[in-house]
Structures are given as C-alpha cells and as structure tokens.
Motif scaffolding. Structure first.
Motif, PDB file in Angstrom:
ATOM      1  N   GLN A  32       0.819  -1.195   0.000  1.00  0.00           N
ATOM      2  CA  GLN A  32       0.000   0.000   0.000  1.00  0.00           C
ATOM      3  C   GLN A  32       0.861   1.257   0.000  1.00  0.00           C
ATOM      4  O   GLN A  32       0.531   2.241  -0.659  1.00  0.00           O
ATOM      5  CB  GLN A  32      -0.922  -0.013   1.226  1.00  0.00           C
ATOM      6  N   GLN A  33       1.969   1.215   0.735  1.00  0.00           N
ATOM      7  CA  GLN A  33       2.827   2.390   0.800  1.00  0.00           C
ATOM      8  C   GLN A  33       3.462   2.693  -0.553  1.00  0.00           C
ATOM      9  O   GLN A  33       3.510   3.846  -0.981  1.00  0.00           O
ATOM     10  CB  GLN A  33       3.915   2.216   1.845  1.00  0.00           C
ATOM     11  N   ASN A  34       3.961   1.653  -1.233  1.00  0.00           N
ATOM     12  CA  ASN A  34       4.591   1.865  -2.533  1.00  0.00           C
ATOM     13  C   ASN A  34       3.602   2.440  -3.546  1.00  0.00           C
ATOM     14  O   ASN A  34       3.939   3.322  -4.331  1.00  0.00           O
ATOM     15  CB  ASN A  34       5.172   0.555  -3.064  1.00  0.00           C
ATOM     16  N   LEU A  35       2.374   1.921  -3.516  1.00  0.00           N
ATOM     17  CA  LEU A  35       1.367   2.431  -4.442  1.00  0.00           C
ATOM     18  C   LEU A  35       1.007   3.877  -4.109  1.00  0.00           C
ATOM     19  O   LEU A  35       0.818   4.698  -5.007  1.00  0.00           O
ATOM     20  CB  LEU A  35       0.118   1.548  -4.398  1.00  0.00           C
ATOM     21  N   SER A  36       0.936   4.194  -2.825  1.00  0.00           N
ATOM     22  CA  SER A  36       0.647   5.565  -2.411  1.00  0.00           C
ATOM     23  C   SER A  36       1.742   6.518  -2.891  1.00  0.00           C
ATOM     24  O   SER A  36       1.462   7.608  -3.398  1.00  0.00           O
ATOM     25  CB  SER A  36       0.513   5.637  -0.890  1.00  0.00           C
ATOM     26  N   LEU A  37       3.008   6.093  -2.756  1.00  0.00           N
ATOM     27  CA  LEU A  37       4.122   6.926  -3.223  1.00  0.00           C
ATOM     28  C   LEU A  37       4.053   7.122  -4.738  1.00  0.00           C
ATOM     29  O   LEU A  37       4.273   8.225  -5.244  1.00  0.00           O
ATOM     30  CB  LEU A  37       5.454   6.287  -2.836  1.00  0.00           C
ATOM     31  N   ALA A  38       3.730   6.036  -5.461  1.00  0.00           N
ATOM     32  CA  ALA A  38       3.637   6.123  -6.919  1.00  0.00           C
ATOM     33  C   ALA A  38       2.517   7.070  -7.343  1.00  0.00           C
ATOM     34  O   ALA A  38       2.666   7.858  -8.287  1.00  0.00           O
ATOM     35  CB  ALA A  38       3.416   4.739  -7.520  1.00  0.00           C
ATOM     36  N   LEU A  39       1.396   7.004  -6.645  1.00  0.00           N
ATOM     37  CA  LEU A  39       0.265   7.872  -6.975  1.00  0.00           C
ATOM     38  C   LEU A  39       0.594   9.338  -6.686  1.00  0.00           C
ATOM     39  O   LEU A  39       0.221  10.219  -7.459  1.00  0.00           O
ATOM     40  CB  LEU A  39      -0.974   7.449  -6.188  1.00  0.00           C
ATOM     41  N   HIS A  40       1.291   9.608  -5.587  1.00  0.00           N
ATOM     42  CA  HIS A  40       1.690  10.991  -5.297  1.00  0.00           C
ATOM     43  C   HIS A  40       2.659  11.513  -6.351  1.00  0.00           C
ATOM     44  O   HIS A  40       2.561  12.663  -6.790  1.00  0.00           O
ATOM     45  CB  HIS A  40       2.337  11.076  -3.908  1.00  0.00           C
ATOM     46  N   LEU A  41       3.603  10.671  -6.758  1.00  0.00           N
ATOM     47  CA  LEU A  41       4.546  11.068  -7.804  1.00  0.00           C
ATOM     48  C   LEU A  41       3.810  11.364  -9.106  1.00  0.00           C
ATOM     49  O   LEU A  41       4.060  12.383  -9.771  1.00  0.00           O
ATOM     50  CB  LEU A  41       5.576   9.963  -8.020  1.00  0.00           C
ATOM     51  N   ALA A  42       2.881  10.470  -9.468  1.00  0.00           N
ATOM     52  CA  ALA A  42       2.115  10.651 -10.699  1.00  0.00           C
ATOM     53  C   ALA A  42       1.256  11.903 -10.633  1.00  0.00           C
ATOM     54  O   ALA A  42       1.119  12.628 -11.633  1.00  0.00           O
ATOM     55  CB  ALA A  42       1.242   9.424 -10.952  1.00  0.00           C
ATOM     56  N   ALA A  43       0.662  12.188  -9.475  1.00  0.00           N
ATOM     57  CA  ALA A  43      -0.174  13.382  -9.325  1.00  0.00           C
ATOM     58  C   ALA A  43       0.649  14.642  -9.509  1.00  0.00           C
ATOM     59  O   ALA A  43       0.206  15.604 -10.154  1.00  0.00           O
ATOM     60  CB  ALA A  43      -0.846  13.377  -7.955  1.00  0.00           C
ATOM     61  N   GLY A  44       1.857  14.662  -8.961  1.00  0.00           N
ATOM     62  CA  GLY A  44       2.729  15.822  -9.130  1.00  0.00           C
ATOM     63  C   GLY A  44       3.098  16.051 -10.583  1.00  0.00           C
ATOM     64  O   GLY A  44       3.086  17.186 -11.079  1.00  0.00           O
ATOM     65  N   ILE A  45       3.397  14.963 -11.292  1.00  0.00           N
ATOM     66  CA  ILE A  45       3.745  15.070 -12.717  1.00  0.00           C
ATOM     67  C   ILE A  45       2.547  15.558 -13.517  1.00  0.00           C
ATOM     68  O   ILE A  45       2.677  16.444 -14.379  1.00  0.00           O
ATOM     69  CB  ILE A  45       4.232  13.712 -13.251  1.00  0.00           C
ATOM     70  N   ALA A  46       1.370  14.999 -13.247  1.00  0.00           N
ATOM     71  CA  ALA A  46       0.171  15.371 -14.006  1.00  0.00           C
ATOM     72  C   ALA A  46      -0.168  16.846 -13.816  1.00  0.00           C
ATOM     73  O   ALA A  46      -0.515  17.549 -14.782  1.00  0.00           O
ATOM     74  CB  ALA A  46      -1.006  14.491 -13.587  1.00  0.00           C
ATOM     75  N   LEU A  47      -0.070  17.345 -12.588  1.00  0.00           N
ATOM     76  CA  LEU A  47      -0.345  18.764 -12.351  1.00  0.00           C
ATOM     77  C   LEU A  47       0.693  19.648 -13.036  1.00  0.00           C
ATOM     78  O   LEU A  47       0.368  20.734 -13.521  1.00  0.00           O
ATOM     79  CB  LEU A  47      -0.371  19.059 -10.852  1.00  0.00           C
ATOM     80  N   ALA A  48       1.939  19.175 -13.080  1.00  0.00           N
ATOM     81  CA  ALA A  48       2.980  19.946 -13.768  1.00  0.00           C
ATOM     82  C   ALA A  48       2.732  19.992 -15.276  1.00  0.00           C
ATOM     83  O   ALA A  48       2.988  21.008 -15.920  1.00  0.00           O
ATOM     84  CB  ALA A  48       4.354  19.345 -13.479  1.00  0.00           C
ATOM     85  N   VAL A  49       2.220  18.880 -15.845  1.00  0.00           N
ATOM     86  CA  VAL A  49       1.885  18.871 -17.271  1.00  0.00           C
ATOM     87  C   VAL A  49       0.895  19.993 -17.578  1.00  0.00           C
ATOM     88  O   VAL A  49       1.039  20.725 -18.560  1.00  0.00           O
ATOM     89  CB  VAL A  49       1.299  17.501 -17.681  1.00  0.00           C
ATOM     90  N   VAL A  50      -0.111  20.126 -16.705  1.00  0.00           N
ATOM     91  CA  VAL A  50      -1.135  21.151 -16.909  1.00  0.00           C
ATOM     92  C   VAL A  50      -0.581  22.538 -16.617  1.00  0.00           C
ATOM     93  O   VAL A  50      -0.702  23.462 -17.432  1.00  0.00           O
ATOM     94  CB  VAL A  50      -2.371  20.879 -16.025  1.00  0.00           C
ATOM     95  N   GLY A  51       0.042  22.702 -15.455  1.00  0.00           N
ATOM     96  CA  GLY A  51       0.457  24.037 -15.017  1.00  0.00           C
ATOM     97  C   GLY A  51       1.665  24.592 -15.723  1.00  0.00           C
ATOM     98  O   GLY A  51       1.728  25.793 -16.022  1.00  0.00           O
ATOM     99  N   VAL A  52       2.646  23.741 -16.026  1.00  0.00           N
ATOM    100  CA  VAL A  52       3.901  24.212 -16.618  1.00  0.00           C
ATOM    101  C   VAL A  52       3.824  24.272 -18.133  1.00  0.00           C
ATOM    102  O   VAL A  52       4.324  25.215 -18.754  1.00  0.00           O
ATOM    103  CB  VAL A  52       5.075  23.304 -16.171  1.00  0.00           C
ATOM    104  N   GLU A  53       3.200  23.255 -18.739  1.00  0.00           N
ATOM    105  CA  GLU A  53       3.257  23.151 -20.200  1.00  0.00           C
ATOM    106  C   GLU A  53       1.958  23.543 -20.898  1.00  0.00           C
ATOM    107  O   GLU A  53       1.972  24.289 -21.872  1.00  0.00           O
ATOM    108  CB  GLU A  53       3.637  21.722 -20.577  1.00  0.00           C
ATOM    109  N   LEU A  54       0.824  23.043 -20.419  1.00  0.00           N
ATOM    110  CA  LEU A  54      -0.426  23.252 -21.145  1.00  0.00           C
ATOM    111  C   LEU A  54      -1.024  24.643 -20.948  1.00  0.00           C
ATOM    112  O   LEU A  54      -1.371  25.316 -21.923  1.00  0.00           O
ATOM    113  CB  LEU A  54      -1.451  22.190 -20.758  1.00  0.00           C
TER     114      LEU A  54
END
Length: 244
Positions: A32-54
């Motif tokens: 559960q911890q590894n999946l939680s870390l992966a989801l937080h990492l993915a969420a940060g990347i996804a928000l950066a895609v929108v905020g930084v690039e799009l």
C-alpha cells in the motif's frame, strides 16, 4: 503522413508507462505504501503537465473564454465518465469482482485515450510540445497500469491473458492520437488550443478526484508522500525546461 507516424510513435510513450506499471505488478509484492508513493509522484507530474506546459499554451488563445470553457467541459467529461463507471459497478454488485476488474481497465483506457488526444493535438502545434507531453505521461501512467494488472492477478487471470491486457494499453492511446492529430490538422489555432484545454481539464480532474483521494486511502500520509508529490512536479518542470 510522416508527421502522423512520428505522432503515433509519441503515443506509445504514455502506453509504455501503463505497460511498465503492469509489469511491476507481476514482480513486486503488493504494498500500500509503494502504491501511495507512486500515486503521489504521478499526481505531481500530471499537475505539472497542466500548469507548466499546457496552461501557458492554452491561455494564448483568442478568445480566452472559449478555452477556459473547454477546460471546464473536460473536467465535467471525466466526472460523468467516473460516475457512469461507479453506477455500473453498483449494478454489477460486489460479488462480480471479475467484472469490476474490467471496469478498472476501462477507466485506465479512457485516461490513455485522453493522453493520446493531448499528445496528438500538441504535436500539430510543435514536435517539442508533443514530445514533452508524451514524456510526462510515462511516469504518470505507471500507477494505473500497476493497479489494473494487480487486480487481474488477484482474480487469478492467467499470466498470458495479463500480458495481452498489458499490450492492449497502446490501443486507446493510438486511437486518441489519431483523432487528436487528424481532427485538428490544418485547423485554426483556437481549435487546437480548445482541444488541449479539454484534455487539460480531464487531467486536472483525474488528479483531484482520483489520484490524490486514492493515494490517501492507501496509506497514512507522511512527509515522504509529500516529497514524492513535489518531486514529481519538479521532475516534469526539468523535462519541460531541457526538452521542451
């Protein structure tokens, strides 16, 4: 046609992220911890895609109200799709766990379709934009692939069938990029920016309504999860600066 083939090649990158997540599900023990870390990492990347690039690209469009409306419509599209999936899950009932696994796969497929749509549209504006959007979605899609294949594994679906499911992640991405490329190719800039805004709305809503709440349920949040979230945002920002 050559430009389309290049765009099609770019669409494999988001699918590779989901595929890698599926492969990880085959070898890593459930954590559960590894999946939680992966989801937080993915969420940060996804928000950066929108905020930084799009968003800097989108807000250049005229009239701006149209692209902002498209952004809201993208969020609404995801909410409606998510509610439809939940409604089907309720109708199926808790005893039909195998069907629920396919609904999870469907949700990931919708996400990959929107990724392809975004990359295809971005590549008609510039190759650099299409490339950076595709790169950003590799890491962001790993958790979805991991959860999907882990669920099928729990249902004792055969290894061969799981491999076919992993390989099929490329199909919705191919479909999305085909529509995104040919629908806006040769169109006015406002059409391209409107479609990008629509996919940005989907991506933002995925983070707020899906990734972050799911990550919070997996494990009690610590500072490590927060660092992974910020690190994901910073990672995409670096990619945008040096490869965009």
């Amino acid at each position: 046609m050559q430009n389309y083939l290049i765009a099609l090649a770019l669409s494999t990158l988001p699918a590779i992220g989901s595929y890698l997540g599926g492969r990880l599900a085959e070898f890593l023990p459930s954590s559960q911890q590894n999946l939680s870390l992966a989801l937080h990492l993915a969420a940060g990347i996804a928000l950066a895609v929108v905020g930084v690039e799009l968003m800097p690209q989108i807000l250049q469009a005229e009239p701006p109200w149209l692209v902002i409306l498209a952004f809201v419509m993208g969020g609404g599209f995801f909410v409606i799709t998510r509610q439809l999936i939940k409604w089907i899950q309720r109708r199926i009932g808790g005893h039909r766990r195998n069907a629920a696994s396919w609904l999870i796969f469907f949700g990931v497929a919708v996400d990959l379709f929107s990724d392809g749509l975004m990359v295809g549209t971005g590549s008609t504006i510039s190759f650099g934009l299409g490339l950076i959007l595709a790169l950003g979605q590799i890491m962001a899609n790993i958790p979805g692939g991991l959860v999907t294949l882990a669920t099928f594994k729990d249902q004792n679906v055969s290894r061969r069938q799981r491999q076919i499911i992993s390989a099929s992640f490329c199909l919705p991405a191919f479909l999305g990029i085909t529509i995104g490329y040919w629908a806006v190719r040769g169109q006015a800039a406002i059409v391209k920016f409107t479609l990008l805004a629509f996919t940005a709305g989907i991506l933002t809503t995925v983070v707020v309504e899906n990734m972050v709440p799911e990550a919070a349920e997996k494990e009690k949040e610590t500072y490590l999860e927060t660092l992974f979230f910020v690190g994901g945002f910073a990672l995409f920002a670096l990619l945008s600066v040096y490869f965009g």
